[in-house]
Design an enzyme around this catalytic site. Structure first.
Site, PDB file in Angstrom:
ATOM      1  N   GLY A   7       0.810  -1.198   0.000  1.00 12.61           N
ATOM      2  CA  GLY A   7       0.000   0.000   0.000  1.00 12.61           C
ATOM      3  C   GLY A   7       0.851   1.259   0.000  1.00 12.61           C
ATOM      4  CB  ALA A   8       1.187   4.181  -1.622  1.00 10.98           C
ATOM      5  N   GLY A   9      -0.596   4.151   1.630  1.00 13.01           N
ATOM      6  CA  GLY A   9      -1.451   4.973   2.467  1.00 13.01           C
ATOM      7  C   GLY A   9      -0.624   5.842   3.390  1.00 13.01           C
ATOM      8  N   GLY A  12       2.499   3.409   5.525  1.00 12.72           N
ATOM      9  CA  GLY A  12       3.440   2.778   4.609  1.00 12.72           C
ATOM     10  C   GLY A  12       3.940   3.736   3.553  1.00 12.72           C
ATOM     11  CG  ASN A 104      -2.311   0.955  15.922  1.00  8.57           C
ATOM     12  OD1 ASN A 104      -1.186   1.434  16.073  1.00  8.57           O
ATOM     13  ND2 ASN A 104      -3.280   1.600  15.295  1.00  8.57           N
ATOM     14  CE  LYS A 188       1.391   2.710  18.266  1.00  8.22           C
ATOM     15  NZ  LYS A 188       1.638   2.559  16.811  1.00  8.22           N
ATOM     16  CD  GLU A 271      -6.344  -0.578  13.581  1.00  5.89           C
ATOM     17  OE1 GLU A 271      -5.607  -1.286  12.872  1.00  5.89           O
ATOM     18  OE2 GLU A 271      -5.921   0.380  14.257  1.00  5.89           O
TER      19      GLU A 271
END
Length: 307
Positions: A7-9, A12, A104, A188, A271
């Site tokens: 992906g290129a969101g 990423g 996450n 995190k 999520e």
């Protein structure tokens, strides 16, 4: 390293663009529509750390089987897309290829291990606030943009971790090559579950919650519950990290909100199960009382994405 980014969101795309800009051998595996847009307009990033525009190497699924072997596959999808993401990168996972997930939470690791083998999956996480804008540009919203990665079953910095760290250094990417990635992940996880839980429950940024009577007590109490689950899981969060997280979570006037709230406000899938539901399930197994987390989970189960 030869690196494949799925992906290129926002996530990423950002880290892949930085690596490619610095000369790393990076390819992006994209769906046909996104591939066509990136080929036509380039991969573009707007960032307080410097803008990027480049013409990256783009692959679609039908081209992946014929591509040369990759050393590293970076997986930064949303948790609810994990199944299709694993199917997409499976042809690239050949002998000697390492997968680095920066999703996450922790619930994805058993699935990745079962599909690709635990020895082929590094531990990873990232801190970045970014969105893919309507014009196709990746908007990096704030200065932090950090990758953390390491071996999950070893306290050594392996050659593959060293190689990735070197690539990040060359690209100017803030990064940590960790000798205890589980500790980093729980720091995190406990922070993000608190941030996402509170901001999604109250449909507000942190500053909007903190001005309410009892708002700070709720956030601090929720954080304590998440920290208790981390400790019961064998990964107590260090006091210094707790203090840093608590200052961030209780900063008056803070405009910080979880990406999960942005998704919720946009009517997108969220999520919740991967973060809140999974942490709550761990708490129940470990017999850790988490009444605030329970409240968040009950509330979020009523959310339905827009059609």
């Amino acid at each position: 390293m030869r690196i494949l980014i799925l992906g290129a969101g926002a996530t990423g795309g950002y880290f892949g663009a930085r690596l490619a800009q610095a000369g790393s051998d990076v390819s992006f595996l994209l769906r046909p529509a996104r591939a066509a847009a990136v080929r036509e307009h380039g991969l573009r990033v707007r960032s307080p750390l410097g803008d990027v525009q480049l013409a990256p190497t783009v692959l679609t699924a039908d081209q992946l089987a014929d591509a040369s072997a990759f050393d590293l596959v970076l997986l930064s999808c949303k948790a609810y897309d994990l199944g299709t993401a694993m199917d997409a990168v499976a042809p690239a996972m050949r002998a000697g290829t390492t997968l680095l997930p920066v999703l996450n939470g922790l619930a994805h690791y058993p699935l990745l291990d079962d599909r690709f083998g635990a020895d082929n999956v590094l531990g990873g996480l990232c801190f970045i606030s970014a969105v893919l804008a309507a014009d196709g540009v990746i908007d990096h919203l704030d200065a932090p943009a950090r990758l953390t990665f390491g071996e999950r079953n070893s306290s050594t910095i392996s050659p593959r971790v060293q190689a990735l760290a070197a690539a990040c250094t060359a690209a100017g990417i803030d990064h940590v090559a960790s000798t205890d990635i589980a500790a980093e992940q729980w720091i995190k996880f406990s922070f993000l579950a608190t941030l996402a839980g509170a901001t999604c429950l109250y449909r507000s940024d942190l500053g909007g919650i903190l001005v309410r009577d009892g708002g700070e007590n709720f956030i601090s109490g929720l954080h304590e519950e998440c920290l208790a689950v981390a400790a019961a899981s064998g990964h107590p969060v260090p006091e210094k990290a707790i203090a840093v997280a608590r200052r961030s979570l209780t900063q008056p006037g803070s405009a910080m909100k979880a990406s999960m709230l942005r998704d919720l406000e946009a009517g997108k899938p969220i999520e919740a199960a991967h973060l809140i539901g999974d942490l709550l399930a761990r708490a129940r197994v470990l017999d850790v009382a988490t009444p605030r987390l329970e409240t968040v989970w009950v509330a979020l189960q009523g959310y339905r994405p827009a059609a």
